[in-house]
Motif scaffolding. Structure first.
Motif, PDB file in Angstrom:
ATOM      1  N   PRO A   1      27.027   5.832-105.563  1.00 50.51           N
ATOM      2  CA  PRO A   1      27.209   4.378-105.420  1.00 50.51           C
ATOM      3  C   PRO A   1      26.408   3.807-104.251  1.00 50.51           C
ATOM      4  CG  PRO A   1      29.325   5.484-105.729  1.00 50.51           C
ATOM      5  CD  PRO A   1      28.304   6.561-105.505  1.00 50.51           C
ATOM      6  N   ALA A   2      25.960   2.577-104.418  1.00 48.86           N
ATOM      7  CA  ALA A   2      25.242   1.892-103.338  1.00 48.86           C
ATOM      8  C   ALA A   2      26.137   1.769-102.110  1.00 48.86           C
ATOM      9  CB  ALA A   2      24.790   0.514-103.801  1.00 48.86           C
ATOM     10  N   ASP A   3      25.577   2.041-100.959  1.00 47.11           N
ATOM     11  CA  ASP A   3      26.305   1.986 -99.694  1.00 47.11           C
ATOM     12  C   ASP A   3      25.259   1.780 -98.610  1.00 47.11           C
ATOM     13  OD1 ASP A   3      27.951   2.246 -97.522  1.00 47.11           O
ATOM     14  OD2 ASP A   3      28.476   4.346 -97.873  1.00 47.11           O
ATOM     15  N   PHE A   4      25.130   0.547 -98.120  1.00 47.87           N
ATOM     16  CA  PHE A   4      24.000   0.232 -97.251  1.00 47.87           C
ATOM     17  C   PHE A   4      24.390  -0.807 -96.194  1.00 47.87           C
ATOM     18  CE2 PHE A   4      24.066  -2.433-100.972  1.00 47.87           C
ATOM     19  CZ  PHE A   4      23.846  -3.709-100.497  1.00 47.87           C
ATOM     20  N   ILE A   5      23.586  -0.859 -95.148  1.00 47.03           N
ATOM     21  CA  ILE A   5      23.765  -1.858 -94.098  1.00 47.03           C
ATOM     22  C   ILE A   5      23.438  -3.234 -94.652  1.00 47.03           C
ATOM     23  CG2 ILE A   5      22.973  -2.669 -91.846  1.00 47.03           C
ATOM     24  CD1 ILE A   5      24.575  -0.095 -91.690  1.00 47.03           C
ATOM     25  N   ARG A   6      24.341  -4.203 -94.405  1.00 45.70           N
ATOM     26  CA  ARG A   6      24.118  -5.558 -94.893  1.00 45.70           C
ATOM     27  C   ARG A   6      23.720  -6.521 -93.778  1.00 45.70           C
ATOM     28  NH1 ARG A   6      28.387  -7.766 -99.232  1.00 45.70           N
ATOM     29  NH2 ARG A   6      26.818  -9.400 -99.165  1.00 45.70           N
ATOM     30  N   THR A   7      24.367  -6.423 -92.613  1.00 40.26           N
ATOM     31  CA  THR A   7      24.048  -7.365 -91.532  1.00 40.26           C
ATOM     32  C   THR A   7      23.951  -6.635 -90.194  1.00 40.26           C
ATOM     33  OG1 THR A   7      26.372  -7.918 -91.070  1.00 40.26           O
ATOM     34  CG2 THR A   7      25.217  -9.273 -92.705  1.00 40.26           C
ATOM     35  N   ILE A   8      23.035  -7.111 -89.383  1.00 44.63           N
ATOM     36  CA  ILE A   8      22.845  -6.596 -88.025  1.00 44.63           C
ATOM     37  C   ILE A   8      22.744  -7.794 -87.085  1.00 44.63           C
ATOM     38  CG2 ILE A   8      21.325  -5.281 -86.484  1.00 44.63           C
ATOM     39  CD1 ILE A   8      20.287  -3.830 -89.015  1.00 44.63           C
ATOM     40  N   GLU A   9      23.493  -7.754 -86.004  1.00 45.28           N
ATOM     41  CA  GLU A   9      23.423  -8.821 -84.996  1.00 45.28           C
ATOM     42  C   GLU A   9      23.247  -8.191 -83.624  1.00 45.28           C
ATOM     43  OE1 GLU A   9      26.001 -12.669 -83.323  1.00 45.28           O
ATOM     44  OE2 GLU A   9      26.979 -11.096 -84.495  1.00 45.28           O
ATOM     45  N   VAL A  10      22.150  -8.533 -82.964  1.00 45.17           N
ATOM     46  CA  VAL A  10      21.867  -8.019 -81.623  1.00 45.17           C
ATOM     47  C   VAL A  10      21.993  -9.168 -80.631  1.00 45.17           C
ATOM     48  CG1 VAL A  10      20.142  -6.946 -80.128  1.00 45.17           C
ATOM     49  CG2 VAL A  10      20.350  -6.212 -82.510  1.00 45.17           C
TER      50      VAL A  10
ATOM     51  N   ASN B   1      22.479   4.479 -96.252  1.00 50.78           N
ATOM     52  CA  ASN B   1      21.802   3.391 -96.948  1.00 50.78           C
ATOM     53  C   ASN B   1      21.507   3.768 -98.404  1.00 50.78           C
ATOM     54  OD1 ASN B   1      21.700   1.289 -95.036  1.00 50.78           O
ATOM     55  ND2 ASN B   1      19.587   0.862 -95.551  1.00 50.78           N
ATOM     56  N   ASN B   2      22.522   4.283 -99.080  1.00 48.55           N
ATOM     57  CA  ASN B   2      22.359   4.681-100.475  1.00 48.55           C
ATOM     58  C   ASN B   2      21.965   3.476-101.325  1.00 48.55           C
ATOM     59  OD1 ASN B   2      23.099   7.376-100.013  1.00 48.55           O
ATOM     60  ND2 ASN B   2      25.275   6.901-100.234  1.00 48.55           N
ATOM     61  N   SER B   3      20.998   3.681-102.192  1.00 49.83           N
ATOM     62  CA  SER B   3      20.453   2.581-102.984  1.00 49.83           C
ATOM     63  C   SER B   3      21.236   2.297-104.255  1.00 49.83           C
ATOM     64  CB  SER B   3      19.002   2.889-103.364  1.00 49.83           C
ATOM     65  OG  SER B   3      18.956   4.007-104.248  1.00 49.83           O
ATOM     66  N   GLY B   4      22.060   3.264-104.697  1.00 54.14           N
ATOM     67  CA  GLY B   4      22.719   3.138-105.992  1.00 54.14           C
ATOM     68  C   GLY B   4      21.870   3.681-107.124  1.00 54.14           C
ATOM     69  N   LEU B   5      20.637   4.112-106.817  1.00 53.49           N
ATOM     70  CA  LEU B   5      19.718   4.645-107.823  1.00 53.49           C
ATOM     71  C   LEU B   5      19.499   6.148-107.666  1.00 53.49           C
ATOM     72  CD1 LEU B   5      17.046   1.809-107.587  1.00 53.49           C
ATOM     73  CD2 LEU B   5      18.906   1.998-109.236  1.00 53.49           C
ATOM     74  N   GLN B   6      20.187   6.745-106.690  1.00 51.34           N
ATOM     75  CA  GLN B   6      20.024   8.176-106.437  1.00 51.34           C
ATOM     76  C   GLN B   6      21.032   8.965-107.277  1.00 51.34           C
ATOM     77  OE1 GLN B   6      20.820   6.723-102.682  1.00 51.34           O
ATOM     78  NE2 GLN B   6      19.001   7.536-101.680  1.00 51.34           N
TER      79      GLN B   6
ATOM     80  N   PRO C   1      16.483  11.398-103.430  1.00 46.76           N
ATOM     81  CA  PRO C   1      17.746  11.834-102.827  1.00 46.76           C
ATOM     82  C   PRO C   1      17.587  12.121-101.344  1.00 46.76           C
ATOM     83  CG  PRO C   1      16.721  13.641-104.004  1.00 46.76           C
ATOM     84  CD  PRO C   1      15.883  12.426-104.292  1.00 46.76           C
ATOM     85  N   SER C   2      18.687  11.992-100.623  1.00 48.50           N
ATOM     86  CA  SER C   2      18.683  12.338 -99.209  1.00 48.50           C
ATOM     87  C   SER C   2      18.539  13.845 -99.058  1.00 48.50           C
ATOM     88  CB  SER C   2      19.991  11.883 -98.552  1.00 48.50           C
ATOM     89  OG  SER C   2      20.068  12.360 -97.221  1.00 48.50           O
ATOM     90  N   LEU C   3      17.835  14.265 -98.026  1.00 49.34           N
ATOM     91  CA  LEU C   3      17.667  15.685 -97.752  1.00 49.34           C
ATOM     92  C   LEU C   3      18.725  16.210 -96.791  1.00 49.34           C
ATOM     93  CD1 LEU C   3      13.779  15.842 -97.388  1.00 49.34           C
ATOM     94  CD2 LEU C   3      15.171  16.343 -99.409  1.00 49.34           C
TER      95      LEU C   3
ATOM     96  N   ASP D   1      23.221  12.303-108.144  1.00 51.59           N
ATOM     97  CA  ASP D   1      23.862  13.470-107.553  1.00 51.59           C
ATOM     98  C   ASP D   1      23.784  14.625-108.547  1.00 51.59           C
ATOM     99  OD1 ASP D   1      25.665  15.436-106.650  1.00 51.59           O
ATOM    100  OD2 ASP D   1      26.875  13.942-105.607  1.00 51.59           O
ATOM    101  N   GLN D   2      23.028  15.661-108.202  1.00 46.59           N
ATOM    102  CA  GLN D   2      22.830  16.781-109.109  1.00 46.59           C
ATOM    103  C   GLN D   2      24.092  17.609-109.330  1.00 46.59           C
ATOM    104  OE1 GLN D   2      20.172  17.345-110.879  1.00 46.59           O
ATOM    105  NE2 GLN D   2      18.807  15.850-109.938  1.00 46.59           N
ATOM    106  N   VAL D   3      25.043  17.510-108.406  1.00 43.21           N
ATOM    107  CA  VAL D   3      26.290  18.267-108.530  1.00 43.21           C
ATOM    108  C   VAL D   3      27.277  17.549-109.432  1.00 43.21           C
ATOM    109  CG1 VAL D   3      28.275  19.231-107.280  1.00 43.21           C
ATOM    110  CG2 VAL D   3      25.969  19.351-106.279  1.00 43.21           C
ATOM    111  N   SER D   4      27.550  16.272-109.133  1.00 41.05           N
ATOM    112  CA  SER D   4      28.535  15.510-109.914  1.00 41.05           C
ATOM    113  C   SER D   4      27.961  14.979-111.222  1.00 41.05           C
ATOM    114  CB  SER D   4      29.056  14.338-109.085  1.00 41.05           C
ATOM    115  OG  SER D   4      28.043  13.356-108.894  1.00 41.05           O
TER     116      SER D   4
END
Length: 282
Positions: free
Chosen positions: A215-224, A200-205, A161-163, A207-210
């Protein structure tokens, strides 16, 4: 048709994530053991999905790969990939694959380069879910593939989990920063760091409260880009750590605008730019 072309047409590494997540789940249900218990078969499946039957050569003279033998934090494992060849418009690393064999989503990132901007080192931070081989595979401009790999002892990184406080993290979502040296000359290879605020949630974390999985929520594409010309693009996924950080080098031959465009799995877009005319920072 190349493996890269197929990936682009079929939704990039997101489809590979779905494929491997489904297969891993099925095998866990069928045998009670994760697919990670058969490392050779795992790598064979990954290789076939990415490259078909193409031969992969030893990359010790092409790439260097730095990673800890045992990670202090499996959710934030630093890795660095060095180019050992002089890259020119006629001979350069066209694509760079970062693969973590025993992760639920093994293809952590695919970086692509246009061949105009040379680079020496590319580094980021990844999640590692189980003891695994970590691989860097370079596809050169002539189509040949070269690979180096390290073994990393770490576990639980994809479900850790995220801290951070969720409200504070949400307030920072999508904020981007470039870090550059205090001073540099145009024409020099400039070491640059790209920092993106994103869970960058993996979908595998869990939530101890809920009592539900986040749900997975992550960066998909980066363009520099620099002055509108591509420096690199990247397809990334859940194996990249929270608040993605990418260090890279590029050579600005003139003054101009360094810009990044980011899209995530929820369809959100984020952008940031800096003017390098006066060696701006941030």
């Amino acid at each position: 048709m190349s493996a890269v072309t197929t990936m682009k047409q079929n939704g990039g590494i997101w489809n590979i994530w779905l494929k491997f997540a489904t297969i891993t789940l099925c095998m866990c249900l069928a045998t009670g053991n994760a697919w990670a218990n058969d490392d050779g078969n795992r790598w064979f499946q990954i290789k076939t999905s990415l490259f078909g039957d193409k031969n992969i050569l030893s990359g010790e003279e092409i790439l260097g790969l730095e990673s800890p033998a045992r990670a202090m934090d499996a959710a934030i494992v630093p890795i660095a990939i060095d180019s050992k060849i002089e890259q020119t418009p006629d001979h350069y690393i066209k694509s760079l694959y970062l693969v973590i064999d025993n992760n639920p989503s093994p293809v952590a990132a695919v970086f692509r380069f246009p061949g105009k901007h040379s680079w020496e080192t590319l580094s980021t931070r990844v999640r590692i879910n189980a003891y695994t081989d970590l691989r860097a595979i370079a596809e050169l401009s002539d189509g040949k593939l070269y690979m180096v790999n390290n073994y990393v002892k770490a576990s639980g990184g994809c479900s850790a989990p995220s801290l951070k406080d969720p409200a504070a993290a949400a307030a920072q979502l999508g904020k981007i920063k470039f870090r550059l040296p205090e001073e540099f000359n145009h024409g020099d290879l400039v070491a640059t760091q790209l920092l993106i605020k994103h869970p960058n949630n993996s979908g595998l974390q869990f939530d101890q409260v809920s009592r539900f999985y986040i749900p997975a929520d992550f960066i998909r594409t980066i363009e520099v880009t620099f002055n509108g010309e591509e420096v690199f693009t990247a397809d990334t996924d859940i194996s990249i750590s929270e608040d993605p950080s990418i260090r890279f080098g590029f050579t600005p031959e003139e003054t101009g605008i360094l810009e990044v465009h980011v899209k995530d799995s929820k369809g959100r877009s984020f952008s940031h730019s800096i003017d390098l005319t006066e060696n701006s920072k941030g």
